[in-house]
Scaffold this active site. Structure first.
Site, PDB file in Angstrom:
ATOM      1  N   LYS A  54       1.281  -1.620   0.036  1.00 44.99           N
ATOM      2  CA  LYS A  54      -0.025   0.087   0.062  1.00 44.99           C
ATOM      3  C   LYS A  54       1.036   1.255  -0.100  1.00 44.99           C
ATOM      4  O   LYS A  54       0.630   2.098  -0.694  1.00 44.99           O
ATOM      5  CB  LYS A  54      -1.083   0.196   1.445  1.00 44.99           C
ATOM      6  CG  LYS A  54      -2.124  -0.893   1.064  1.00 44.99           C
ATOM      7  CD  LYS A  54      -2.726  -1.183   2.622  1.00 44.99           C
ATOM      8  CE  LYS A  54      -3.742  -2.361   2.200  1.00 44.99           C
ATOM      9  NZ  LYS A  54      -4.717  -2.788   3.569  1.00 44.99           N
ATOM     10  N   GLN A  98      -4.674  -1.775  10.186  1.00 44.55           N
ATOM     11  CA  GLN A  98      -4.893  -3.434   9.005  1.00 44.55           C
ATOM     12  C   GLN A  98      -5.710  -4.138   9.987  1.00 44.55           C
ATOM     13  O   GLN A  98      -4.765  -4.479  11.209  1.00 44.55           O
ATOM     14  CB  GLN A  98      -2.854  -2.675   8.477  1.00 44.55           C
ATOM     15  CG  GLN A  98      -2.718  -4.251   8.569  1.00 44.55           C
ATOM     16  CD  GLN A  98      -3.125  -4.487   6.667  1.00 44.55           C
ATOM     17  OE1 GLN A  98      -3.432  -3.106   5.800  1.00 44.55           O
ATOM     18  NE2 GLN A  98      -4.008  -5.627   6.237  1.00 44.55           N
ATOM     19  N   ASP A 121     -10.492   3.178   4.422  1.00 41.74           N
ATOM     20  CA  ASP A 121     -11.581   1.700   4.871  1.00 41.74           C
ATOM     21  C   ASP A 121     -13.152   1.447   4.464  1.00 41.74           C
ATOM     22  O   ASP A 121     -13.313   0.827   4.293  1.00 41.74           O
ATOM     23  CB  ASP A 121     -10.634   0.899   6.057  1.00 41.74           C
ATOM     24  CG  ASP A 121     -10.009   0.251   5.488  1.00 41.74           C
ATOM     25  OD1 ASP A 121      -9.456   0.330   4.559  1.00 41.74           O
ATOM     26  OD2 ASP A 121      -8.733  -0.349   5.302  1.00 41.74           O
TER      27      ASP A 121
END
Ligand code: NAD
Length: 289
Positions: A54, A98, A121
């Site tokens: 990422k 994460q 997200d």
């Protein structure tokens, strides 16, 4: 084979190029690039790889990123404190925690502590609610990428029958909400669905996100259907298989995504697109910073 392959790699590249142009424009306007903070807790090797992928993609697109790597035994309060600091940091437009977090931590509480405006997200309950209400908000990356792939296949979901296999908060439910918002008639299937093959055969658009290698076979597919394979399953021999048996499915489907090279590359591209979206959104509401 009759199906047209949906080239996720190529489409993701185009999204990342657009992000790079948007990031440059924002950098010129704001005097700083869009910024993405990634929080990782513990030593999960897969998470380390995801985070470094990422960050590399962010760098290539002109998005600044920071990694906050915390030890496995980080207390919940300390993690919440870090998220709060990032919520308040003016140079941070997007925050990504994460997953999975170590089992001792309360994932739901952490996700709800991220500022909804920086929730790239799309997992904050407010953004989940916005998604189901059909109002603008942050949309989870993999489902957003799936919708891009369907759009690129030249298929409008409007009035179509869509079947989603899987009801997770990360893929199944949000992609069902997006298909519904795009005016499809949506069925969500899961591990207790009866007669799954028959339900799948009704689908004009079939999204497989069960995490079961080659679950969906050619006989399950309506001729000409769009088949989106989200599955990433590592087989005992080390190879990766999707949730769809590509061999048999590609003889029946109209359009199909490969694994790898389908949904996978879209996820990171949409994360970067969400970071730019968050930066724009925040720049247009300076009083809240
Ligand atoms: P999950 O395990 O959280 O959810 C799986 C869902 O599938 C559950 O709702 C379950 O009820 C359903 N299911 C399981 N077996 C089934 C069966 N035999 N029949 C019908 N339904 C069944 O998984 P997830 O996080 O939603 O991920 C699904 C898959 O997508 C995994 O393979 C994962 O690796 C992959 N994935 C890929 C990306 C990407 O970027 N490419 C992103 C997220 C997830």
């Amino acid at each position: 084979m009759t199906a047209t392959i949906i080239d996720g790699k190529g489409i993701a590249r185009a999204v990342r190029e657009q992000v790079a142009r948007d990031a440059a424009e924002l950098a010129a306007r704001l005097g700083r690039p869009p910024g993405l903070a990634v929080v990782r807790v513990g030593e999960d090797p897969a998470s380390k790889i995801y985070v470094s992928n990422k960050r590399r993609a962010a760098q290539q697109a002109g998005v600044q990123s920071w990694e906050h790597a915390l030890p496995e035994d980080t207390p919940q309060a300390e993690l919440l404190e870090l998220v709060q600091k990032l919520n308040e940091a003016p140079e941070v437009d997007g925050i990504l925690v994460q997953l999975p977090l170590p089992p001792a931590l309360d994932e739901a509480e952490v996700l709800a502590s991220v500022s909804p405006d920086k929730d790239v997200d799309g997992f904050h309950p407010l953004n989940v609610g916005r998604l189901w209400e059909g109002v603008p908000g942050m949309v989870p990356c993999t489902p957003a990428g799936i919708m891009e792939l369907v759009r690129h296949a030249g298929i409008s979901p409007e009035g179509k029958r869509a079947v989603v296999i899987g009801r997770s908060n990360i893929v199944g439910k949000p992609v069902a909400a997006l298909l519904l918002a795009a005016h499809a008639t949506v069925t969500i299937c899961h591990s207790r669905t009866r007669e799954l093959p028959a339900v799948c055969r009704e689908a004009d658009i079939l999204v497989a996100a069960a995490g079961r290698p080659r679950l969906v076979r050619g006989e399950w597919i309506r001729p000409g259907a769009v088949v989106i394979d989200v599955g990433v399953n590592r087989l005992p021999d080390g190879t990766i298989a999707g949730d769809v048996d590509f061999e048999s499915a590609s003889r029946v489907a109209g359009h199909i995504t490969p694994v790898p090279g389908g949904v996978g590359p879209m996820t990171i591209a949409m994360l970067l697109a969400n970071t730019v979206k968050a930066a724009r959104w925040r720049a247009s509401r300076p009083v809240r910073q």
